[in-house]
Design a protein around this motif. Structure first.
Motif, PDB file in Angstrom:
ATOM      1  N   PRO A 145      28.575   9.636  17.228  1.00 45.37           N
ATOM      2  CA  PRO A 145      27.195   9.284  16.878  1.00 45.37           C
ATOM      3  C   PRO A 145      26.302   9.310  18.117  1.00 45.37           C
ATOM      4  O   PRO A 145      26.669   8.803  19.180  1.00 45.37           O
ATOM      5  CB  PRO A 145      27.330   7.876  16.300  1.00 45.37           C
ATOM      6  N   SER A 162      19.087   5.722  11.222  1.00 42.87           N
ATOM      7  CA  SER A 162      20.026   5.106  12.151  1.00 42.87           C
ATOM      8  C   SER A 162      19.287   4.777  13.441  1.00 42.87           C
ATOM      9  O   SER A 162      18.129   5.135  13.633  1.00 42.87           O
ATOM     10  CB  SER A 162      21.200   6.045  12.438  1.00 42.87           C
ATOM     11  N   ASP A 163      19.998   4.084  14.322  1.00 40.20           N
ATOM     12  CA  ASP A 163      19.417   3.733  15.608  1.00 40.20           C
ATOM     13  C   ASP A 163      19.393   4.920  16.568  1.00 40.20           C
ATOM     14  O   ASP A 163      18.804   4.826  17.651  1.00 40.20           O
ATOM     15  CB  ASP A 163      20.201   2.582  16.242  1.00 40.20           C
ATOM     16  N   HIS A 164      20.018   6.002  16.188  1.00 40.90           N
ATOM     17  CA  HIS A 164      20.050   7.190  17.042  1.00 40.90           C
ATOM     18  C   HIS A 164      18.795   8.038  16.797  1.00 40.90           C
ATOM     19  O   HIS A 164      18.160   7.953  15.743  1.00 40.90           O
ATOM     20  CB  HIS A 164      21.314   8.005  16.775  1.00 40.90           C
ATOM     21  N   ALA A 170      24.355  10.870  13.240  1.00 35.44           N
ATOM     22  CA  ALA A 170      24.365   9.441  12.937  1.00 35.44           C
ATOM     23  C   ALA A 170      25.767   8.946  12.603  1.00 35.44           C
ATOM     24  O   ALA A 170      26.131   7.823  12.935  1.00 35.44           O
ATOM     25  CB  ALA A 170      23.419   9.142  11.776  1.00 35.44           C
ATOM     26  N   ALA A 171      26.566   9.765  11.924  1.00 34.22           N
ATOM     27  CA  ALA A 171      27.919   9.366  11.539  1.00 34.22           C
ATOM     28  C   ALA A 171      28.766  10.615  11.338  1.00 34.22           C
ATOM     29  O   ALA A 171      28.245  11.705  11.067  1.00 34.22           O
ATOM     30  CB  ALA A 171      27.891   8.532  10.256  1.00 34.22           C
ATOM     31  N   SER A 192      20.852  11.873  11.737  1.00 31.19           N
ATOM     32  CA  SER A 192      19.927  10.742  11.783  1.00 31.19           C
ATOM     33  C   SER A 192      18.495  11.199  11.507  1.00 31.19           C
ATOM     34  O   SER A 192      18.054  12.244  12.001  1.00 31.19           O
ATOM     35  CB  SER A 192      19.987  10.066  13.157  1.00 31.19           C
ATOM     36  N   GLY A 204      14.680   6.772   4.902  1.00 27.19           N
ATOM     37  CA  GLY A 204      14.313   7.071   6.285  1.00 27.19           C
ATOM     38  C   GLY A 204      12.915   7.565   6.443  1.00 27.19           C
ATOM     39  O   GLY A 204      12.523   8.028   7.505  1.00 27.19           O
TER      40      GLY A 204
END
Length: 214
Positions: A145, A162-164, A170-171, A192, A204
């Motif tokens: 990630p 996501s925080d990315h 992201a995953a 992400s 998102g």
């Protein structure tokens, strides 16, 4: 009558005769000068030599290109001959990895020795499989990630907040594999779309779109 009187007069050369001979020789030389000169073979032979040299150089260049293509084909055959077989083995490798990952270490501590040995055997088999694949040029692509998304090595199956950073990974759902410099199986990832909106909207919002086609 004397012998002198009987001798033919034409046996005695006169100045007029010398002049006539000189004029005849001059006319002969003039005629030879005016006659067409035979073709000089040197320019023709030089042109033929240049043509043959050009053909030889072309033939050598074509032979060299053919040799390089043959060498490249041989190298490709060595590198990618096991592609189909290796791709079939990936399912087995995935199943072994899932089996090892599914083991609860805490539960395994209280498990019978037979179970521990079984789990250890599966783990050893999974490592041996990865080693054998790598020996034949098959290497794992295991993105993390936050890594940049590479459409040549990653397959995006979802876009999630996501925080990315937007457009990064992201995953990771499934690792990928490459053989030599070619992708054998793209890693399956979620991309992400950036931090989630304040209302927690899972879509998102309008955060960074990315081309998810590998």
């Amino acid at each position: 009558m004397s012998d002198t009187e009987n001798k033919p007069q034409n046996d005695t050369e006169t100045p007029q005769d010398d002049t006539a001979k000189a004029e005849a020789a001059a006319n002969a030389n003039s005629a030879q000068a005016d006659a067409p000169v035979a073709d000089d073979p040197i320019p023709k032979l030089t042109a033929e030599l240049d043509s043959m040299r050009d053909k030889l150089l072309r033939a050598l260049a074509e032979a060299e290109n053919a040799r390089k293509r043959a060498d490249r084909d041989v190298a490709d055959a060595r590198s990618y001959a096991v592609s189909s077989f290796a791709k079939d083995m990936l399912d087995i490798s995935d199943n072994l990895t899932r089996a090892v990952s599914a083991v609860d270490e805490a539960a395994l501590a209280d498990a019978p020795d037979a179970v521990k040995n079984l789990v250890e055997g599966v783990a050893m088999t999974e490592k041996a499989m990865a080693t054998k694949l790598e020996r034949h040029g098959v290497k794992k692509v295991d993105p993390q990630p936050g890594d940049a998304f590479d459409p040549h090595k990653h397959q995006a199956v979802a876009q999630i907040p996501s925080d990315h950073g937007a457009g990064t990974i992201a995953a990771v759902m499934q690792t990928g594999f490459v053989i030599a410099d070619r992708t054998l199986r793209a890693a399956m990832v979620a991309v992400s779309s950036g931090p989630a909106a304040g209302n927690g909207d899972a879509s998102g919002g309008s955060g960074g779109n990315v081309d998810m086609k590998a």
